[in-house]
Enzyme design. Sequence first.
Site, mmCIF file in Angstrom:
data_model
loop_
_atom_site.group_PDB
_atom_site.id
_atom_site.type_symbol
_atom_site.label_atom_id
_atom_site.label_comp_id
_atom_site.label_asym_id
_atom_site.label_seq_id
_atom_site.Cartn_x
_atom_site.Cartn_y
_atom_site.Cartn_z
ATOM 1 N N GLY A 1 0.829 -1.223 -0.164
ATOM 2 C CA GLY A 1 0.012 -0.037 -0.129
ATOM 3 C C GLY A 1 0.952 1.251 0.138
ATOM 4 O O GLY A 1 1.834 1.310 -0.772
ATOM 5 N N ASP B 1 7.038 -5.098 14.805
ATOM 6 C CA ASP B 1 5.715 -4.708 15.269
ATOM 7 C C ASP B 1 5.816 -3.394 15.963
ATOM 8 O O ASP B 1 6.510 -3.169 17.083
ATOM 9 C CB ASP B 1 5.205 -5.896 16.494
ATOM 10 C CG ASP B 1 3.878 -5.370 16.943
ATOM 11 O OD1 ASP B 1 3.166 -4.301 16.704
ATOM 12 O OD2 ASP B 1 3.360 -6.387 17.522
ATOM 13 N N ASN C 1 3.862 4.981 9.234
ATOM 14 C CA ASN C 1 2.745 4.497 8.278
ATOM 15 C C ASN C 1 1.784 3.398 8.570
ATOM 16 O O ASN C 1 0.795 3.361 8.371
ATOM 17 C CB ASN C 1 3.387 4.253 7.012
ATOM 18 C CG ASN C 1 2.485 3.684 5.862
ATOM 19 O OD1 ASN C 1 1.582 4.439 5.551
ATOM 20 N ND2 ASN C 1 2.569 2.532 5.806
ATOM 21 N N TYR D 1 -10.811 3.198 14.946
ATOM 22 C CA TYR D 1 -10.078 3.634 14.013
ATOM 23 C C TYR D 1 -10.377 5.269 13.966
ATOM 24 O O TYR D 1 -9.383 6.073 13.876
ATOM 25 C CB TYR D 1 -10.348 3.211 12.450
ATOM 26 C CG TYR D 1 -9.386 3.635 11.317
ATOM 27 C CD1 TYR D 1 -8.110 3.438 11.327
ATOM 28 C CD2 TYR D 1 -9.877 4.646 10.332
ATOM 29 C CE1 TYR D 1 -7.471 3.604 10.078
ATOM 30 C CE2 TYR D 1 -9.239 4.963 9.342
ATOM 31 C CZ TYR D 1 -7.861 4.601 9.150
ATOM 32 O OH TYR D 1 -7.047 5.110 8.307
ATOM 33 N N LYS E 1 -7.160 7.849 15.104
ATOM 34 C CA LYS E 1 -6.560 8.798 14.121
ATOM 35 C C LYS E 1 -6.835 10.375 14.689
ATOM 36 O O LYS E 1 -5.974 11.144 14.353
ATOM 37 C CB LYS E 1 -7.027 8.692 12.822
ATOM 38 C CG LYS E 1 -6.716 7.218 12.157
ATOM 39 C CD LYS E 1 -5.167 7.203 11.983
ATOM 40 C CE LYS E 1 -4.694 5.813 11.356
ATOM 41 N NZ LYS E 1 -3.441 5.743 10.903
ATOM 42 N N THR F 1 -5.905 0.596 -1.385
ATOM 43 C CA THR F 1 -4.984 -0.345 -0.795
ATOM 44 C C THR F 1 -5.497 -1.761 -0.374
ATOM 45 O O THR F 1 -6.874 -1.340 -0.104
ATOM 46 C CB THR F 1 -4.015 0.296 0.208
ATOM 47 O OG1 THR F 1 -5.017 0.730 1.285
ATOM 48 C CG2 THR F 1 -3.395 1.538 -0.298
ATOM 49 N N LEU G 1 -5.880 -2.302 2.834
ATOM 50 C CA LEU G 1 -6.608 -1.673 4.225
ATOM 51 C C LEU G 1 -8.173 -1.054 3.563
ATOM 52 O O LEU G 1 -8.920 -1.300 4.158
ATOM 53 C CB LEU G 1 -5.804 -0.697 4.951
ATOM 54 C CG LEU G 1 -6.436 0.173 5.701
ATOM 55 C CD1 LEU G 1 -5.402 0.432 7.066
ATOM 56 C CD2 LEU G 1 -7.240 1.377 5.435
#
Length: 253
Positions: A17, A56, A83, A151, A155, A188, A190
Amino acid sequence: MTRLSGKVAIVTGAASGIGEAIVRRFADEGARVIATDIVDGSAVAADTGAEFLQHDVANGGDWKRLMDRVAEHYGRLDVLVNNAGIVSGQSIENTQLENWNRVFAVNVTGVMLGTRFAIEQMRANPERTGGSIINLAPATSFLGFGDDAAYTASKHALVGLTRSTAAHAAQEGWDIRINSLHPGPTDTALFRRQVEAHPEILDAFRAMSPRGRLTRPDEVAGLALHLASDDSVFSTGAQFTVDGGLSSTHPSL
Ligand SMILES: NC(=O)c1ccc[n+]([C@@H]2O[C@H](COP(=O)([O-])OP(=O)(O)OC[C@H]3O[C@@H](n4cnc5c(N)ncnc54)[C@H](O)[C@@H]3O)[C@@H](O)[C@H]2O)c1
């Protein structure tokens, strides 16, 4: 002369991605790139001359090992692209605590850890050349995405973390800038996972976009290049979008 020659850059979540596109662009521009991912990303590294390390971002020990390697083999760090990111696919109604915690561990704690380790290395760079930290968040960071509470919340938190760390670095007089980079919906893995769970979002995002299309990963890499290069030395604590006007255009007027 290429725009990143002499620079050392880490890109997390680099196996696919947006991360993969950034590795390719940075390598083309002369950077020595360390590409990291929780899954195998050695194919991208082999193709670009980058070094791949499995990592990770939610694990502090992994960050320490990565930074020890960077210090020993490269002797400096100029750019960190935070990222790596994951979605939960769960609205507030069905959010499971384990899933919520993992999204925050990767999307927020991972960036906090990376930023701390990167600042330490950048402050030790020869001739105090400083550096650039770039945090990935969606162009819709400033809006609520009802189908994914963790999410959206993570963010939003990332924007606060970017502003706080940028303010601290500037106030301390360190030559280290920290900005967030906000792509529009980008084609991508995701994004495809989100579309599989909620097929209606594909047409909704296209309808919201004044350009009528998704962002391409290479367009995100272009803005990342600007933030990584010396052209952005006086930009810090800012939010940079690459979304064809999606986040600034009223959807129905
Ligand atoms: N695709 C979009 O529409 C879009 C839009 C705006 C922002 N973003 C952001 O851009 C970033 C990259 O997204 P993408 O669309 O390229 O996703 P992607 O799923 O294609 O790539 C993300 C990569 O992160 C890796 N990763 C996941 N968990 C990790 C961990 N714990 N440690 C290390 N690596 C890990 C994955 O293995 C994967 O290779 C994310 O932070 C995402 O939130 C994506």
